[in-house]
Write an enzyme that holds these catalytic residues in place. Structure first.
Site, PDB file in Angstrom:
ATOM      1  N   LYS A 101       0.817  -1.222   0.000  1.00 60.53           N
ATOM      2  CA  LYS A 101       0.000   0.000   0.000  1.00 60.53           C
ATOM      3  C   LYS A 101       0.851   1.273   0.000  1.00 60.53           C
ATOM      4  O   LYS A 101       0.517   2.258  -0.651  1.00 60.53           O
ATOM      5  CB  LYS A 101      -0.949  -0.007   1.200  1.00 60.53           C
ATOM      6  CG  LYS A 101      -1.891  -1.210   1.229  1.00 60.53           C
ATOM      7  CD  LYS A 101      -2.696  -1.359  -0.058  1.00 60.53           C
ATOM      8  CE  LYS A 101      -3.450  -2.674  -0.074  1.00 60.53           C
ATOM      9  NZ  LYS A 101      -3.938  -3.016  -1.430  1.00 60.53           N
ATOM     10  N   GLU A 145      -3.699   7.388   8.090  1.00 64.52           N
ATOM     11  CA  GLU A 145      -4.546   8.013   7.081  1.00 64.52           C
ATOM     12  C   GLU A 145      -5.567   8.901   7.761  1.00 64.52           C
ATOM     13  O   GLU A 145      -6.080   8.563   8.833  1.00 64.52           O
ATOM     14  CB  GLU A 145      -5.281   6.952   6.274  1.00 64.52           C
ATOM     15  CG  GLU A 145      -4.699   6.663   4.905  1.00 64.52           C
ATOM     16  CD  GLU A 145      -5.602   5.728   4.107  1.00 64.52           C
ATOM     17  OE1 GLU A 145      -5.084   5.153   3.140  1.00 64.52           O
ATOM     18  OE2 GLU A 145      -6.792   5.568   4.435  1.00 64.52           O
ATOM     19  N   HIS A 172     -16.437  -2.939   7.741  1.00 67.96           N
ATOM     20  CA  HIS A 172     -15.539  -2.670   6.616  1.00 67.96           C
ATOM     21  C   HIS A 172     -15.678  -3.693   5.500  1.00 67.96           C
ATOM     22  O   HIS A 172     -14.789  -3.830   4.665  1.00 67.96           O
ATOM     23  CB  HIS A 172     -14.078  -2.594   7.073  1.00 67.96           C
ATOM     24  CG  HIS A 172     -13.865  -1.618   8.178  1.00 67.96           C
ATOM     25  ND1 HIS A 172     -14.108  -0.259   8.047  1.00 67.96           N
ATOM     26  CD2 HIS A 172     -13.478  -1.802   9.466  1.00 67.96           C
ATOM     27  CE1 HIS A 172     -13.848   0.349   9.183  1.00 67.96           C
ATOM     28  NE2 HIS A 172     -13.482  -0.565  10.074  1.00 67.96           N
ATOM     29  N   ARG A 194      -7.611  -8.183  -9.199  1.00 69.72           N
ATOM     30  CA  ARG A 194      -8.305  -9.456  -9.403  1.00 69.72           C
ATOM     31  C   ARG A 194      -9.745  -9.170  -9.780  1.00 69.72           C
ATOM     32  O   ARG A 194     -10.159  -8.019  -9.816  1.00 69.72           O
ATOM     33  CB  ARG A 194      -8.286 -10.261  -8.115  1.00 69.72           C
ATOM     34  CG  ARG A 194      -8.776  -9.380  -6.946  1.00 69.72           C
ATOM     35  CD  ARG A 194      -9.250 -10.151  -5.766  1.00 69.72           C
ATOM     36  NE  ARG A 194      -9.416  -9.295  -4.596  1.00 69.72           N
ATOM     37  CZ  ARG A 194     -10.543  -8.657  -4.286  1.00 69.72           C
ATOM     38  NH1 ARG A 194     -11.586  -8.740  -5.096  1.00 69.72           N
ATOM     39  NH2 ARG A 194     -10.626  -7.908  -3.200  1.00 69.72           N
TER      40      ARG A 194
END
Lengths: 158, 503, 503, 158
Positions: free
Chosen positions: B119, B207, B242, B299
């Site tokens: 990430k 974040e 989530h 994917r």
């Protein structure tokens, strides 16, 4: 027979198109598709229904909702696959089926309320099992790697 | 385009393995399945031309075992492998091993998987490509792997609440919300640990946290020859823990201009890593309609069918053709592709509809919705055992209609036709979402489910008690011993055979 | 547009009753069903909010009884009636009675039904409207009800083979092929008789016979305000015994110009009778691409779903809205509607796949196809009893894909997933059609099925004998007593409950 | 046990994963979903299968085709729902289930080959039942309005 669902538990007797629900008489009729009953008319309303029994549990679909009933086994028959409820156990219960990944306390340890005692992994997620109160760990009913059902006792705190 | 493989190994299970097998059959390719020994009765196995037993040991030793999967391909003479989603689908090492074994990999280049899997690296590349990313501790100047002290400083700058994320994480995993500065050190430590144990990568970053954002993703496709296109968006803001529960397209949050700029950003993101094949770029959209790159899934996405329905495409077929060297179909490139109508996917999970905890058991009765505008991609059916070792997704209901309103009504109708007995499902939650004014208005965000009014457990109507008693087999009853099984008869043959009805 | 009715009576059974009930639910209208007493377990009943028992006596006394249906509407407080297809759907008297009872009729004006129901009158109107009709004995000059002598003369002029048709007939009923002049008198007499007994109308006429024509029909829609549009064609040439087995759209036989002129003719045909609502104009297309009006079906067509799939519409919803006074949707009139992809419908009949004779019995196992591009409209399921009093149509499989070739492969894949045990079906015939080079080339006509190579009855593979023995419950076998039912267990509870699996 | 399908009829015995099909030994294994067998491996090939028994008939889906097997009932059990075959009857058989709409000949009538003896209506269509040969109608097993199964004798011609 005695049937329970959620908190309610009543005696149900069916005779000649009249159901006695905890003593209350409810006339009913059934509609079949092939030989299976697919609808029940009761109290002037018609409900699509499905029901399947497994062991001492009866699963019912009715009014577009599903319900799980438990039946008292007939005398002599051994009780099977009853999911233990909090009532059945003085201890710490598994919140869901899963694998015990880590055990972070040992029998005899003093534990504090909220302390993580073990980590349960289910569906690729880790769930912390915390002590419900301050006390001492007197019994450990599982080990790392164990597969546990929902509702089974994992440990006991005194 | 190279010749089609004769056999395709599907390195997955559940609904996606069945989904892929269906397209394979339609292309004249034999689908070869795999299963863990205790999963031999898995629903997907029934849809394969043949299946290979990967032995015991749970997912880690089977669906996640590169050598066993390669061996299965060899023994079944499959010359191509489709990873589906989850399991090894975003594992660059697997992609390399497949190619290394001389097999066709139905997926993006290992390199692109790796670049997006990290990430921190991905966020850097996006910034370089001019794609906006969620503000975080890894600003341009920052060190790649800052000390916790530095992260604490950065945290103060970003402000609370904020998110601590593992660089190897994604899809809601390896992520913690921190509301107060004093909780940050513990969260950093926990995330380091999860990152190391789950992804062998202890690096973390911070974040900015958005109170009620939307999650909007874009389907992208690239070919070997450098063309990259987007196939429009999917609105994925209906989530619990989530994880997505319901997706729809188009998103009511986008107007044509925003759609175009997000689409362009998605294409840039894919280009930046030399993407080939099907991928999904996830964006966070804030109240002021600013969008930020979240991550790219390298994917096929669980919710790919709603894109197939509104565009009339088969994305799995496109994956296979592009992996064989076909260029993107001209209409895709010409911008000739225009979505028609509205499509919604509902995910049926084996879980408690209130606390979202997974449920296990055996499915005793399974009746699927059908009819106009209804598609069901199932990974379970009557007799399926739902265990604890695998994802609790049972099936996906995909409805399509001319407009959003009729699509919602169609979804409610179809959901009311779905009968599953034996394992608890989240159907009541799905019904509550479809009924909520917030969802119906279209003005909702990721906190929708948390804001739903709590649903009182319904009391069974009299008819349910009567049905239960009938199924319980009250001897005195003139009715059938089971509501869903045939009545007894005098015929000795029927006596035993009747029970088989519809089994 | 008037307010929606609260309840809709569906004067039908089987798949179309279910189909209509689904749209009603989606519109917030309560579907009310009807059933003949012995049909109380009919599959359609399970899809209604409630159903009215019309009593015993077979279809004539129930589904075909106008007074009983009106009474059912009254007792259930339904304020609208949808007739579906078949039964009373093309009965002008019923349409009038419904309106007369102050109920909303979901169908065309009684007047239009009558004008099209009388084939001789319809042919005259079409000629007047400039729509080409199949050359016949009722040429402009001819008498409306000529003597047999005159018909014999006309027959000689038309030439043999020719068709003798009852003016009240249609859909393959009341029709006889005559190859030699000497057989004509007998055929006239028989057709007079059938016409009188079946339609209370002894008038007959002769039609030119075409060796291998195609049947192509156009879906039309009209509103109260005089607008009439067509929703493109359906290719219906795959037939057995003059009844459709498979339909597809678009038709490979039409080019844009032919499509446009046929479409225009279809609209003219509808205009000529002041048509309102959904209707279908059937054309015969000869080898030289000349088209002739055959008949107009003044109701919803069995094969309407392929039009819904390629256009992304709900035709039942449109029927209801137009009956309530809504104008045709602007995009329909603006010619904005463009079909996408290719769609095929397969009709699963309970019949012998070789001699097409109907089969009856009870369906013991029913597993439907699903997945991408698959829609199933079923009128039967596990437990359904298939009788001799009703149409043998069990269900319709509708597949859609980007192009004809992939639609055919998808149809084959889906058909192979369909498992029906207990009643013989025409699935092997459907598979043979999909596999035939003639069908796949697209160059086929109504004689396709007659020209299929005869299919040798397959011998059961060893596994089938073993499965049969297992299901037969060979005591000595360690396997389950039934292949599709759970194994016995020691648990006394399971002993009895196991059999209920998936029932 | 004895099983028949179409023209073939063989003895089938299953023991410890080996089937004896008319004497021929075929090793096999089964795969279950839940408790139901959904696949059978025989002769190195794997077949998806379903099978359901009703009365003395066993319906089987295998290799994407369906088959109907008949089993010889065990001694003592009464035979049920056997669809009569031409063999069972010397006479004229109903070609399909339906309703006798009209009977056009009477017992004792001389009939000619091809002559329509009765009209059977099924699925909204009329089917003429014709005499298979010249002769005399000696038995009439149905009347107008009768509901007849497929394969039952309708009449006898001598």
């Amino acid at each position: 027979m005695k049937l329970s669902e959620g908190e309610s538990s009543i005696d149900v007797v069916l005779e000649d198109g009249v159901a006695s629900l905890g003593g209350r008489a409810v006339p009913f009729s059934t509609r079949r598709s092939g030989a299976a009953i697919v609808a029940i008319e009761a109290g002037g309303e018609s409900f699509g229904v499905r029901a399947v029994r497994e062991g001492n549990r009866v699963f019912v679909w009715c009014a577009e909702r599903t319900f799980e009933f438990r039946m008292d086994p007939p005398a002599g028959a051994k009780r099977t696959r009853v999911r233990p409820s909090a009532a059945d156990s003085g201890g710490l219960l598994s919140p869901m089926p899963g694998r015990i990944r880590r055990v972070l306390a040992a029998v005899g340890d003093a534990v504090t309320r909220g302390q993580v005692l073990m980590v349960l992994e289910a569906m690729k997620m880790e769930h912390s099992i915390r002590s419900p109160r301050d006390g001492r760990l007197v019994r450990l009913a599982c080990a790392e790697g164990d597969l546990v059902e929902a509702g089974v006792a994992l440990a006991e705190i005194e | 385009m190279d010749a089609l493989p004769r056999r395709l190994l599907i390195a997955n299970r559940g609904e996606i393995a069945v989904r892929i097998a269906r397209t394979a059959r339609e292309m004249g390719i034999e689908p070869v399945g795999v299963f863990e020994s205790s999963d031999a009765g898995g629903f997907h196995v029934g849809h394969m031309a043949r299946s290979i037993d990967l032995g015991p040991g749970g997912p880690a030793e089977t669906y996640l075992s590169i050598p066993k999967l390669l061996k299965a391909a060899e023994s079944s003479e499959a010359t191509a492998i489709h990873p589906g989603y989850g399991f090894l689908s975003e594992n660059a090492e697997f992609a390399r091993a497949v190619a290394g074994a001389g097999l066709l990999w139905i997926g993006p280049p290992a390199d692109a998987i790796q670049k997006m899997g990290d990430k921190l690296q991905a966020r850097r590349r996006m910034r370089e490509a001019g794609v906006p990313v969620v503000p975080g501790s890894d600003a341009a100047a920052a060190a790649i792997d800052p000390s916790d002290e530095e992260l604490l400083r950065r945290g103060a700058e970003i402000g609370f609440p904020l998110l601590v994320k593992a660089s190897g994480g994604g899809g809601g995993k390896g992520m913690a919300r921190v509301d107060r500065a004093e909780d940050l050190p513990a969260a950093l430590e926990e995330t380091h640990r999860v990152g190391l144990s789950a992804f062998a990568d202890g690096r973390v970053y911070l974040e900015k946290f958005f109170e009620s954002p939307r999650h909007v993703e874009f389907q992208v496709f690239g070919d070997r020859y450098g063309s990259v296109v987007h196939l429009f968006e999917r609105e994925c803001s209906v989530q619990r823990r989530h994880q997505k529960v319901l997706e729809e397209t188009p998103s009511v949050a986008l107007d044509p201009r925003l759609r175009e700029s997000m689409g362009r950003a998605a294409i840039e993101a894919a280009r930046a890593v030399g993407y080939v094949g099907a991928g999904t770029v996830e964006f966070l959209l804030d109240e002021r309609k600013n969008f930020y790159f979240l991550e790219m899934n390298t994917r096929l996405q669980v919710e790919h069918p709603i894109t197939e329905e509104t565009l009339g495409l088969d994305l799995v077929r496109a994956q296979i053709e592009i992996a064989l060297g076909a260029p993107l179909p001209p209409p895709w490139r010409g911008g000739k592709l225009l979505p028609q109508g509205h499509s919604i996917e509902l995910r049926l999970y084996a879980e408690d509809p209130e606390d979202f905890l997974p449920r296990s058991g055996r499915i005793l009765l399974w009746e699927e919705p059908a009819g106009p505008g209804v598609r069901v991609d199932a990974g379970a059916g009557a007799g399926t055992t739902v265990g604890v070792d695998y994802d609790p997704l049972l099936a996906k209901l995909v409805v399509s209609a001319p407009d959003r309103r009729s699509a919602i009504e169609r979804a409610r109708r179809a959901l009311s036709e779905w009968i599953v007995l034996g394992v608890e499902t989240n159907a009541p939650l799905l019904a509550a979402v479809l009924a909520s004014p917030e969802f119906r208005s279209g003005r909702y965000s990721t906190d929708l489910i948390g804001r739903l009014p709590s649903r009182a457990r319904p009391q069974p109507p009299d008819a349910a008690w009567i049905a239960a008693a009938l199924a319980a087999g009250d001897g005195g009853s003139p009715a059938a011993p089971a509501v869903s099984a045939p009545a007894r008869s005098r015929d000795p043959w029927d006596e035993r055979s009747g029970w088989r009805l519809g089994a």
